[in-house]
Design an enzyme around this catalytic site. Structure first.
Site, PDB file in Angstrom:
ATOM      1  N   HIS A  76      52.744  54.626  20.188  1.00 13.82           N
ATOM      2  CA  HIS A  76      51.363  54.591  20.650  1.00 13.82           C
ATOM      3  C   HIS A  76      50.477  53.846  19.654  1.00 13.82           C
ATOM      4  O   HIS A  76      50.901  53.563  18.531  1.00 13.82           O
ATOM      5  CB  HIS A  76      50.829  56.026  20.882  1.00 13.82           C
ATOM      6  CG  HIS A  76      50.752  56.867  19.650  1.00 13.82           C
ATOM      7  ND1 HIS A  76      51.622  57.906  19.388  1.00 13.82           N
ATOM      8  CD2 HIS A  76      49.911  56.820  18.600  1.00 13.82           C
ATOM      9  CE1 HIS A  76      51.314  58.459  18.229  1.00 13.82           C
ATOM     10  NE2 HIS A  76      50.280  57.814  17.716  1.00 13.82           N
TER      11      HIS A  76
HETATM   12  P1  TYD Z   1      52.954  63.412  19.747  1.00 14.78           P
HETATM   13  O1  TYD Z   1      51.673  62.677  19.981  1.00 14.78           O
HETATM   14  O2  TYD Z   1      54.024  63.295  20.773  1.00 14.78           O
HETATM   15  O3  TYD Z   1      53.550  62.991  18.340  1.00 14.78           O
HETATM   16  P2  TYD Z   1      54.137  61.551  17.878  1.00 14.78           P
HETATM   17  O4  TYD Z   1      53.369  60.512  18.635  1.00 14.78           O
HETATM   18  O5  TYD Z   1      53.853  61.529  16.431  1.00 14.78           O
HETATM   19  O6  TYD Z   1      55.571  61.520  18.157  1.00 14.78           O
HETATM   20  O7  TYD Z   1      52.586  64.936  19.510  1.00 14.78           O
HETATM   21  C1  TYD Z   1      53.512  65.988  19.724  1.00 14.78           C
HETATM   22  C2  TYD Z   1      52.773  67.225  20.216  1.00 14.78           C
HETATM   23  O8  TYD Z   1      51.879  67.722  19.232  1.00 14.78           O
HETATM   24  C3  TYD Z   1      51.946  66.948  21.460  1.00 14.78           C
HETATM   25  O9  TYD Z   1      52.100  68.059  22.318  1.00 14.78           O
HETATM   26  C4  TYD Z   1      50.525  66.910  20.960  1.00 14.78           C
HETATM   27  C5  TYD Z   1      50.551  67.805  19.737  1.00 14.78           C
HETATM   28  N1  TYD Z   1      49.614  67.391  18.682  1.00 14.78           N
HETATM   29  C6  TYD Z   1      48.503  68.177  18.430  1.00 14.78           C
HETATM   30  O10 TYD Z   1      48.265  69.210  19.082  1.00 14.78           O
HETATM   31  N2  TYD Z   1      47.650  67.792  17.429  1.00 14.78           N
HETATM   32  C7  TYD Z   1      47.868  66.690  16.686  1.00 14.78           C
HETATM   33  O11 TYD Z   1      47.066  66.386  15.769  1.00 14.78           O
HETATM   34  C8  TYD Z   1      49.023  65.878  16.970  1.00 14.78           C
HETATM   35  C9  TYD Z   1      49.300  64.628  16.180  1.00 14.78           C
HETATM   36  C10 TYD Z   1      49.868  66.274  17.973  1.00 14.78           C
END
Ligand code: TYD
Length: 134
Positions: free
Chosen positions: A49
């Protein structure tokens, strides 16, 4: 491309090392959120992303991992394997995190609270957003 690897000061003494980070000093923004990833499975690629306005600094405080960055024109691969090194990532950069060692702990300092509307999770949409769509 708007990223940089920052080497932070280590306050080492015979007891060991310590790194201190303050907002608007060592960290070039107000720290509104901290999160970290660990127990990441082998061959997992996270991220996929970009952010419309969020700035971040990533630290691999234990172990190692690699970060792929893409601004729509260039790409970069960065190895994070030192706890005193931070990777500053500006907004509008596509990122993927991969090659996590089993013991990797990836710590992220972020300039904004979690906001799903700041994410661009589709690569073509990202190119369109930054005006690079072919
Ligand atoms: P995700 O965006 O998939 O992580 P990455 O892009 O780093 O692989 O996030 C995983 C899960 O955690 C998703 O359900 C959203 C949650 N999350 C939060 O609640 N707060 C945050 O600050 C972040 C980064 C993720």
């Amino acid at each position: 491309m708007n990223f940089k690897i920052i080497r932070f000061q280590e306050h080492g003494d015979p007891r060991g090392q310590l790194v201190a980070l303050e907002e608007n000093k060592e960290i070039p923004f107000k720290i509104k959120r901290v999160y970290f990833m660990y127990d990441t499975l082998k061959d997992v690629v996270r991220g996929h992303h970009a952010h419309k306005s969020l700035e971040q600094i990533l630290f691999c405080v234990h172990g190692s991992c690699r970060i792929h960055l893409d601004d729509g024109t260039e790409t970069a691969e960065i190895l994070l394997d030192k706890p005193y090194e931070g990777l500053y990532i500006a907004n509008n950069l596509w990122r993927e995190m991969y090659d996590f060692s089993e013991d990797a702990v990836l710590l992220v300092l972020a300039s904004e609270l979690y906001d799903e509307s700041d994410y661009i999770r589709d690569y073509d949409e990202f190119l369109k957003f930054i005006g690079k769509k072919k």
